[in-house]
Design a protein around this motif. Sequence first.
Motif, short mmCIF file in Angstrom:
data_model
loop_
_atom_site.label_atom_id
_atom_site.label_comp_id
_atom_site.label_asym_id
_atom_site.label_seq_id
_atom_site.Cartn_x
_atom_site.Cartn_y
_atom_site.Cartn_z
N ALA A 42 -4.70 -30.63 -12.15
CA ALA A 42 -5.68 -31.56 -11.58
C ALA A 42 -6.54 -32.16 -12.69
O ALA A 42 -6.83 -33.37 -12.67
CB ALA A 42 -6.55 -30.86 -10.54
N LEU A 43 -6.95 -31.36 -13.65
CA LEU A 43 -7.76 -31.89 -14.75
C LEU A 43 -6.96 -32.87 -15.59
O LEU A 43 -7.49 -33.89 -16.05
CB LEU A 43 -8.30 -30.75 -15.61
CG LEU A 43 -9.41 -29.93 -14.97
CD1 LEU A 43 -9.77 -28.72 -15.83
CD2 LEU A 43 -10.64 -30.78 -14.68
N SER A 44 -5.69 -32.59 -15.78
CA SER A 44 -4.83 -33.52 -16.52
C SER A 44 -4.78 -34.88 -15.82
O SER A 44 -4.91 -35.92 -16.46
CB SER A 44 -3.42 -32.93 -16.65
OG SER A 44 -2.59 -33.81 -17.35
N ARG A 45 -4.62 -34.85 -14.50
CA ARG A 45 -4.59 -36.11 -13.73
C ARG A 45 -5.93 -36.85 -13.81
O ARG A 45 -5.97 -38.06 -13.64
CB ARG A 45 -4.23 -35.83 -12.27
CG ARG A 45 -2.78 -35.44 -12.05
CD ARG A 45 -2.41 -35.41 -10.57
NE ARG A 45 -3.23 -34.50 -9.79
CZ ARG A 45 -2.98 -33.20 -9.60
NH1 ARG A 45 -1.93 -32.65 -10.17
NH2 ARG A 45 -3.78 -32.47 -8.85
N ARG A 46 -7.00 -36.13 -14.06
CA ARG A 46 -8.33 -36.73 -14.13
C ARG A 46 -8.72 -37.16 -15.55
O ARG A 46 -9.88 -37.48 -15.80
CB ARG A 46 -9.37 -35.76 -13.56
CG ARG A 46 -9.22 -35.56 -12.06
CD ARG A 46 -10.19 -34.51 -11.59
NE ARG A 46 -10.07 -34.29 -10.16
CZ ARG A 46 -11.10 -34.12 -9.36
NH1 ARG A 46 -12.33 -34.15 -9.83
NH2 ARG A 46 -10.89 -33.91 -8.08
N GLY A 47 -7.77 -37.11 -16.46
CA GLY A 47 -8.04 -37.61 -17.80
C GLY A 47 -8.32 -36.55 -18.85
O GLY A 47 -8.77 -36.88 -19.95
N PHE A 48 -8.04 -35.31 -18.53
CA PHE A 48 -8.32 -34.23 -19.48
C PHE A 48 -7.02 -33.51 -19.87
O PHE A 48 -6.97 -32.28 -19.95
CB PHE A 48 -9.33 -33.24 -18.88
CG PHE A 48 -10.62 -33.90 -18.47
CD1 PHE A 48 -11.55 -34.27 -19.44
CD2 PHE A 48 -10.90 -34.18 -17.15
CE1 PHE A 48 -12.75 -34.88 -19.08
CE2 PHE A 48 -12.08 -34.79 -16.77
CZ PHE A 48 -13.01 -35.15 -17.74
N ALA A 49 -5.98 -34.29 -20.12
CA ALA A 49 -4.66 -33.74 -20.44
C ALA A 49 -4.62 -33.05 -21.79
O ALA A 49 -3.68 -32.30 -22.07
CB ALA A 49 -3.61 -34.85 -20.37
N ALA A 124 -15.47 -28.29 -11.67
CA ALA A 124 -16.23 -27.77 -10.54
C ALA A 124 -15.72 -28.34 -9.22
O ALA A 124 -15.61 -27.62 -8.22
CB ALA A 124 -17.72 -28.07 -10.72
N GLU A 125 -15.38 -29.62 -9.21
CA GLU A 125 -14.83 -30.24 -7.99
C GLU A 125 -13.49 -29.62 -7.62
O GLU A 125 -13.24 -29.31 -6.45
CB GLU A 125 -14.66 -31.74 -8.19
CG GLU A 125 -15.96 -32.51 -8.27
CD GLU A 125 -15.74 -33.98 -8.63
OE1 GLU A 125 -14.58 -34.44 -8.68
OE2 GLU A 125 -16.76 -34.66 -8.88
N VAL A 126 -12.63 -29.43 -8.60
CA VAL A 126 -11.31 -28.85 -8.36
C VAL A 126 -11.45 -27.42 -7.85
O VAL A 126 -10.79 -27.01 -6.89
CB VAL A 126 -10.44 -28.91 -9.63
CG1 VAL A 126 -9.13 -28.14 -9.44
CG2 VAL A 126 -10.15 -30.35 -10.03
N ILE A 127 -12.32 -26.65 -8.49
CA ILE A 127 -12.52 -25.25 -8.11
C ILE A 127 -13.11 -25.16 -6.70
O ILE A 127 -12.69 -24.33 -5.89
CB ILE A 127 -13.39 -24.53 -9.15
CG1 ILE A 127 -12.62 -24.41 -10.46
CG2 ILE A 127 -13.84 -23.16 -8.64
CD1 ILE A 127 -13.46 -24.00 -11.66
N THR A 128 -14.06 -26.02 -6.39
CA THR A 128 -14.65 -26.03 -5.05
C THR A 128 -13.60 -26.32 -4.00
O THR A 128 -13.55 -25.65 -2.95
CB THR A 128 -15.81 -27.05 -4.98
OG1 THR A 128 -16.82 -26.65 -5.90
CG2 THR A 128 -16.38 -27.15 -3.59
N ALA A 129 -12.73 -27.29 -4.25
CA ALA A 129 -11.67 -27.63 -3.30
C ALA A 129 -10.71 -26.45 -3.14
O ALA A 129 -10.28 -26.13 -2.01
CB ALA A 129 -10.93 -28.88 -3.75
N TYR A 130 -10.37 -25.80 -4.23
CA TYR A 130 -9.47 -24.64 -4.19
C TYR A 130 -10.10 -23.53 -3.35
O TYR A 130 -9.45 -22.96 -2.47
CB TYR A 130 -9.19 -24.16 -5.61
CG TYR A 130 -8.26 -22.98 -5.68
CD1 TYR A 130 -6.88 -23.16 -5.75
CD2 TYR A 130 -8.76 -21.67 -5.67
CE1 TYR A 130 -6.02 -22.07 -5.81
CE2 TYR A 130 -7.91 -20.58 -5.73
CZ TYR A 130 -6.54 -20.79 -5.80
OH TYR A 130 -5.69 -19.70 -5.85
#
Length: 162
Positions: A42-49, A124-130
Amino acid sequence: MTVKNSDELPGPASGPASGPANDLGVLISSLYRSFERELWQALSRRGFADLGARHGSVLAHLRPEGVRAVELARASGQHKQIVGTIVDELESLGYVERRPDPADRRAKLVVPTERGLAQRAAAAEVITAYERRQAELLGAERFAQFRAALRELVDAARASSD
């Protein structure tokens, strides 16, 4: 607190669902690998590859005001030299910078840059969704109990290693 004798302590799971797949270490590891894979994809898709799980041991413990490398090592359970190498990498990637510690000019703080803060917000957004999905799976009360029990086990493990 009642102390149980060794005959009363739980051992590895037994019965039809027993075996290596139900070993606590395997279960924890499987859940963590699933979480980690989802987070970094998810972070990779958000620009943190340019980041990976290796960097997570430092990124998870950064604070906006900064933190000393020795504290990062303690919090992450990594050796100071490993943390130093990871901080070097994160600095070259533009996620952190080193600044003098106002409390001790000889020491340096590792401070997230704007990019580092953006990564933390995305994580934080990804972790919250998980976590929301896991709570839906177990139900809010069971998930809260799971989190509390996990926190208790982690705290006990840390206390025994001090």
